[in-house]
Design an enzyme around this catalytic site. Sequence first.
Site, short mmCIF file in Angstrom:
data_model
loop_
_atom_site.label_atom_id
_atom_site.label_comp_id
_atom_site.label_asym_id
_atom_site.label_seq_id
_atom_site.Cartn_x
_atom_site.Cartn_y
_atom_site.Cartn_z
N GLU A 272 64.11 -24.56 28.44
CA GLU A 272 63.92 -25.57 27.39
C GLU A 272 63.05 -25.06 26.26
OE1 GLU A 272 62.60 -29.22 29.34
OE2 GLU A 272 64.67 -29.74 29.77
N GLU B 28 70.47 -28.96 34.40
CA GLU B 28 69.61 -30.09 34.77
C GLU B 28 70.26 -31.37 34.28
OE1 GLU B 28 65.44 -30.03 33.64
OE2 GLU B 28 65.34 -27.86 33.93
P1 P53 Z 1 60.05 -34.76 34.20
C1 P53 Z 1 61.13 -33.53 28.42
C2 P53 Z 1 62.42 -33.90 28.04
C3 P53 Z 1 63.50 -33.43 28.75
C4 P53 Z 1 63.31 -32.57 29.82
O1 P53 Z 1 61.25 -33.98 33.50
C5 P53 Z 1 62.04 -32.18 30.17
C6 P53 Z 1 60.95 -32.66 29.49
C7 P53 Z 1 59.57 -32.26 29.88
O2 P53 Z 1 59.01 -33.24 30.68
O3 P53 Z 1 61.79 -31.30 31.17
C8 P53 Z 1 62.80 -30.83 32.04
O4 P53 Z 1 59.64 -33.92 35.36
C9 P53 Z 1 62.24 -29.59 32.71
C10 P53 Z 1 61.86 -29.80 34.15
C11 P53 Z 1 61.44 -31.25 34.33
C12 P53 Z 1 62.66 -32.12 34.09
O5 P53 Z 1 63.18 -31.91 32.80
O6 P53 Z 1 59.01 -34.85 33.15
O7 P53 Z 1 63.03 -28.44 32.58
O8 P53 Z 1 60.87 -28.87 34.49
O9 P53 Z 1 60.88 -31.52 35.57
C13 P53 Z 1 62.38 -33.61 34.24
O10 P53 Z 1 60.61 -36.06 34.63
#
Ligand code: P53
Length: 478
Positions: free
Chosen positions: A178, A376
């Site tokens: 990201e 993801e």
């Molecule tokens: P969490 C922001 C927006 C989209 C994805 O996020 C993001 C974030 C940062 O928080 O992160 C990704 O755990 C990232 C993972 C993360 C996952 O999305 O904040 O690549 O490490 O855990 C979900 O709910």
Amino acid sequence: MNNKGLPKDFLWGGAVAAHQLEGAWQTDGKGISVADVMTVGSPKSFRKITKGVVAGEYYPNHEAIDFYHRYKEDIALFAEMGFKCFRTSIAWSRIFPKGDELAPNEAGLKFYDDLFDECLKHNIQPVVTLSHFELPYHLVTEYGGFRNRKLIDFFIRFAEVCFERYKHKVKYWMTFNEINNQANFHEDFAPFTNSGIDYQAGENRELIMYQAAHYELVASAKAVQIGHAINPDFEIGCMIAVVPIYPETCKPGDVLMAQKAMERRYFFTDVHVHGDYPNYMKKYWQRKGFTLDITNEDRETLKKGTVDYIGFSYYMSNAIRKKDGNDSYEYNESTDLVGNQYVKASDWGWQIDPEGLRYTLNWLTDMYRLPLFIVENGFGAYDKIQPDGSINDDYRIEYLREHIKQMKLAVEEDGVDLMGYTPWGCIDLVSAGTGEMEKRYGFIYVDKDNKGNGTLKRSRKASFAWYKQVISSNGESV
Ligand code: P53
């Protein structure tokens, strides 16, 4: 072109990142990483970043879910669901504890040998991100993180050691997770986790962010070249957080505003894929009076190190309107986004939009014409254990089902070239954004709460059996 069904070799699996589940933060010589100095936040607030590890603070990543000692049990559960691949990262500070050593830490390398062997034993392909929010903290305090050109060489050394060591075990790689989150440079979180940038008062946050991103893009392009030289069969991708920004209305100003906001978040992809900066960014920097350190050698490197595929995360979409008087279409990610009345949001305010995934797959294909990999996607939610121990996470099944349907349409109806799908946090883990354990994504429940209490026992949620049949039917039965 066959118009029904996903490809036979479609990579179904799940995704995690080392710092969010391994724990063992000081085991076998591991150094402190940026994730080790972040506390717990809440649904409405980011985590606190402390100056080093401070006594009396609680740091959820230190133990996480102790995957470091329990990975065999967890991978057996992934295998039971039928995973074809497993996306994780290599914790940089296990391999180079401080980041600037000349020789790697053998105990750290050995851990990933064992982990990848365990995956391969179950016919699960490891998919590996090199840098996923876990820069050695020493590189922040000594060098200022990626604001410093020296970080390119430290990253390359790390990447080369990993490529060389795991060249017979890992085929699919990604460089920086990201990388475009830092477009939100007004907050401390993304620049710190992406680039190890700890801003001082009065600094030009935006300029520093673009410079750091440039060094990362160069580091990524060098890694792509080194990786291909080590093993021409490697598939090396970038990793972009895709959150589409829609115009709030069809008013022309709103449409153009959305386009400008999208450019600010997604030019990173152009550099990874085309090997140079789009003109709109060069003009933007000129207008802002930014002069970046970009050498001719860097330009050559970017051209030669373009990626093989685009890995991306997709959770939600956003919307924007043009504010009165904003005639230069300035974009501030932390204040300018507006709600979308046509979609619902999660308890963390993330706007749920399955069609946005089909839109994203089409948009990326139209722009870049490369294979895509959804690395993801998922629904962070509170789960409740029933007295009999079961967890009925229908809301998670519903979210994933609707996204998988749209993903299939993109392949079947639109001809998108899609490599695979790895939902985020296939086992409950520490949230990146808030540090909470109770923002859960998993098919597998882990008994642990936001304060760190719990037995760490694993159990299958309802979504476990559901996802298993999704995989065994290659997405036909959702
Ligand atoms: P969490 C922001 C927006 C989209 C994805 O996020 C993001 C974030 C940062 O928080 O992160 C990704 O755990 C990232 C993972 C993360 C996952 O999305 O904040 O690549 O490490 O855990 C979900 O709910």
